[in-house]
Scaffold this motif. Structure first.
Motif, PDB file in Angstrom:
ATOM      1  N   UNK A   1     -11.939  20.021 -25.479  1.00  0.00           N
ATOM      2  CA  UNK A   1     -11.209  19.118 -24.585  1.00  0.00           C
ATOM      3  C   UNK A   1      -9.718  19.454 -24.576  1.00  0.00           C
ATOM      4  N   UNK A   2      -9.152  19.696 -25.736  1.00  0.00           N
ATOM      5  CA  UNK A   2      -7.741  20.052 -25.844  1.00  0.00           C
ATOM      6  C   UNK A   2      -7.442  21.324 -25.053  1.00  0.00           C
ATOM      7  N   UNK A   3      -8.279  22.323 -25.207  1.00  0.00           N
ATOM      8  CA  UNK A   3      -8.117  23.581 -24.467  1.00  0.00           C
ATOM      9  C   UNK A   3      -8.217  23.322 -22.965  1.00  0.00           C
ATOM     10  N   UNK A   4      -9.188  22.531 -22.553  1.00  0.00           N
ATOM     11  CA  UNK A   4      -9.353  22.201 -21.131  1.00  0.00           C
ATOM     12  C   UNK A   4      -8.093  21.529 -20.580  1.00  0.00           C
ATOM     13  N   UNK A   5      -7.568  20.536 -21.306  1.00  0.00           N
ATOM     14  CA  UNK A   5      -6.365  19.839 -20.852  1.00  0.00           C
ATOM     15  C   UNK A   5      -5.177  20.787 -20.728  1.00  0.00           C
ATOM     16  N   UNK A   6      -4.995  21.652 -21.720  1.00  0.00           N
ATOM     17  CA  UNK A   6      -3.858  22.570 -21.701  1.00  0.00           C
ATOM     18  C   UNK A   6      -3.998  23.573 -20.552  1.00  0.00           C
ATOM     19  N   UNK A   7      -5.190  24.115 -20.344  1.00  0.00           N
ATOM     20  CA  UNK A   7      -5.385  25.070 -19.251  1.00  0.00           C
ATOM     21  C   UNK A   7      -5.199  24.393 -17.887  1.00  0.00           C
ATOM     22  N   UNK A   8      -5.651  23.162 -17.764  1.00  0.00           N
ATOM     23  CA  UNK A   8      -5.462  22.427 -16.505  1.00  0.00           C
ATOM     24  C   UNK A   8      -3.976  22.170 -16.261  1.00  0.00           C
ATOM     25  N   UNK A   9      -3.252  21.807 -17.307  1.00  0.00           N
ATOM     26  CA  UNK A   9      -1.812  21.579 -17.184  1.00  0.00           C
ATOM     27  C   UNK A   9      -1.083  22.886 -16.872  1.00  0.00           C
ATOM     28  N   UNK A  10      -1.555  23.995 -17.424  1.00  0.00           N
ATOM     29  CA  UNK A  10      -0.983  25.314 -17.117  1.00  0.00           C
ATOM     30  C   UNK A  10      -1.136  25.613 -15.632  1.00  0.00           C
ATOM     31  N   UNK A  11      -2.317  25.380 -15.093  1.00  0.00           N
ATOM     32  CA  UNK A  11      -2.545  25.602 -13.656  1.00  0.00           C
ATOM     33  C   UNK A  11      -1.613  24.726 -12.814  1.00  0.00           C
ATOM     34  N   UNK A  12      -1.473  23.472 -13.202  1.00  0.00           N
ATOM     35  CA  UNK A  12      -0.610  22.544 -12.474  1.00  0.00           C
ATOM     36  C   UNK A  12       0.845  23.023 -12.516  1.00  0.00           C
ATOM     37  N   UNK A  13       1.300  23.441 -13.692  1.00  0.00           N
ATOM     38  CA  UNK A  13       2.676  23.922 -13.833  1.00  0.00           C
ATOM     39  C   UNK A  13       2.901  25.183 -13.004  1.00  0.00           C
ATOM     40  N   UNK A  14       1.951  26.100 -13.037  1.00  0.00           N
ATOM     41  CA  UNK A  14       2.080  27.346 -12.278  1.00  0.00           C
ATOM     42  C   UNK A  14       2.114  27.057 -10.780  1.00  0.00           C
ATOM     43  N   UNK A  15       1.314  26.089 -10.346  1.00  0.00           N
ATOM     44  CA  UNK A  15       1.210  25.766  -8.921  1.00  0.00           C
ATOM     45  C   UNK A  15       2.361  24.920  -8.399  1.00  0.00           C
ATOM     46  N   UNK A  16       3.189  24.391  -9.283  1.00  0.00           N
ATOM     47  CA  UNK A  16       4.236  23.462  -8.855  1.00  0.00           C
ATOM     48  C   UNK A  16       5.080  23.968  -7.681  1.00  0.00           C
ATOM     49  N   UNK A  17       5.578  25.212  -7.696  1.00  0.00           N
ATOM     50  CA  UNK A  17       6.401  25.644  -6.558  1.00  0.00           C
ATOM     51  C   UNK A  17       5.643  25.619  -5.223  1.00  0.00           C
ATOM     52  N   UNK A  18       4.353  25.842  -5.272  1.00  0.00           N
ATOM     53  CA  UNK A  18       3.558  25.901  -4.049  1.00  0.00           C
ATOM     54  C   UNK A  18       3.309  24.512  -3.460  1.00  0.00           C
ATOM     55  N   UNK A  19       3.389  23.501  -4.301  1.00  0.00           N
ATOM     56  CA  UNK A  19       3.146  22.136  -3.832  1.00  0.00           C
ATOM     57  C   UNK A  19       4.324  21.610  -3.017  1.00  0.00           C
ATOM     58  N   UNK A  20       5.503  22.156  -3.258  1.00  0.00           N
ATOM     59  CA  UNK A  20       6.708  21.653  -2.614  1.00  0.00           C
ATOM     60  C   UNK A  20       7.097  22.455  -1.370  1.00  0.00           C
ATOM     61  N   UNK A  21       6.450  23.581  -1.156  1.00  0.00           N
ATOM     62  CA  UNK A  21       6.769  24.458  -0.028  1.00  0.00           C
ATOM     63  C   UNK A  21       5.534  24.626   0.846  1.00  0.00           C
ATOM     64  N   UNK A  22       5.713  24.509   2.147  1.00  0.00           N
ATOM     65  CA  UNK A  22       4.570  24.688   3.040  1.00  0.00           C
ATOM     66  C   UNK A  22       4.252  26.165   3.246  1.00  0.00           C
ATOM     67  N   UNK A  23       5.264  27.006   3.310  1.00  0.00           N
ATOM     68  CA  UNK A  23       5.065  28.443   3.510  1.00  0.00           C
ATOM     69  C   UNK A  23       5.802  29.174   2.394  1.00  0.00           C
ATOM     70  N   UNK A  24       5.210  29.169   1.206  1.00  0.00           N
ATOM     71  CA  UNK A  24       5.882  29.714   0.043  1.00  0.00           C
ATOM     72  C   UNK A  24       5.880  31.236   0.055  1.00  0.00           C
ATOM     73  N   UNK A  25       7.002  31.813  -0.350  1.00  0.00           N
ATOM     74  CA  UNK A  25       7.072  33.255  -0.579  1.00  0.00           C
ATOM     75  C   UNK A  25       7.952  33.485  -1.798  1.00  0.00           C
ATOM     76  N   UNK A  26       7.700  34.557  -2.515  1.00  0.00           N
ATOM     77  CA  UNK A  26       8.470  34.847  -3.720  1.00  0.00           C
ATOM     78  C   UNK A  26       9.948  35.029  -3.431  1.00  0.00           C
TER      79      UNK A  26
END
Length: 187
Positions: free
Chosen positions: A58-83
């Motif tokens: 469960x701990x591993x699952x929570x951390x990996x899910x939070x990692x995905x959320x953190x990585x995706x954060x920039x994409x959530x705020x931009x409609x047409x994201x580019x590096x």
């Protein structure tokens, strides 16, 4: 039991487990150790888990899910994201690592499933590959699988260095450094 109470109890178990890992391997940690450290009774443990491995999973699952959320954060705020529009403050992965530094410290020292380091790299690779496939970033003739693997291991290498230096830099500093490195490789 309410959701908040359940979350608080599980957090106590997660914290106790990570504290016990300072001196023991996961196989050496007993339910008695865990409930004593978490200051929770034994029946509460069994209400949530059948065995310690369930807690670790469960701990591993929570951390990996939070990692995905953190990585995706920039994409959530931009409609047409580019590096090319990425800024250091948009990089949240290091905030995630710092928030979970006790967990990552144990991962780096291979106390939590030695293969888990590869799991983290696989999650980052999966996200980087998704980015490469959907971004406006010119990849030229680069094999996208190799590019994503390179990026994942490079980011994880930064995390390893940071953990080995006992998180001497702030998450913001680490994000700035990744930003500068990304811009160096794009030139």
């Amino acid at each position: 039991m309410s959701d908040r109470r359940t979350q608080k109890t599980k957090k106590a178990f997660h914290t106790a487990f990570l504290q016990l890992l300072e001196n023991k391997t996961p196989a050496q940690i007993t339910v008695s150790d865990l409930v004593r450290k978490a200051d929770v009774n034994r029946s509460t443990f069994y209400r949530h888990y059948q065995e310690i491995q369930d807690l670790l999973d469960e701990l591993i699952h929570f951390v990996l899910q939070d990692l995905r959320t953190a990585y995706d954060d920039p994409y959530q705020k931009e409609t047409d994201f580019s590096l090319s529009r990425l800024r250091p403050e948009m990089i949240k992965i290091f905030e995630h690592v710092y928030k979970n530094r006790d967990f990552y410290r144990q991962v780096i020292h291979a106390k939590i499933s030695p293969g888990f380091q590869n799991q983290i790299c696989e999650v980052i690779k999966e996200l980087a590959l998704r980015d490469a496939l959907h971004s406006h970033y010119p990849t030229g003739n680069a094999n996208l699988e190799l590019l994503a693997s390179y990026q994942a291991h490079a980011i994880f290498g930064m995390i390893v260095y940071w953990a080995e230096t006992d998180f001497q830099f702030s998450p913001h500093y680490m994000s700035e450094q990744l930003y500068f490195i990304l811009n160096l490789t794009r030139k």
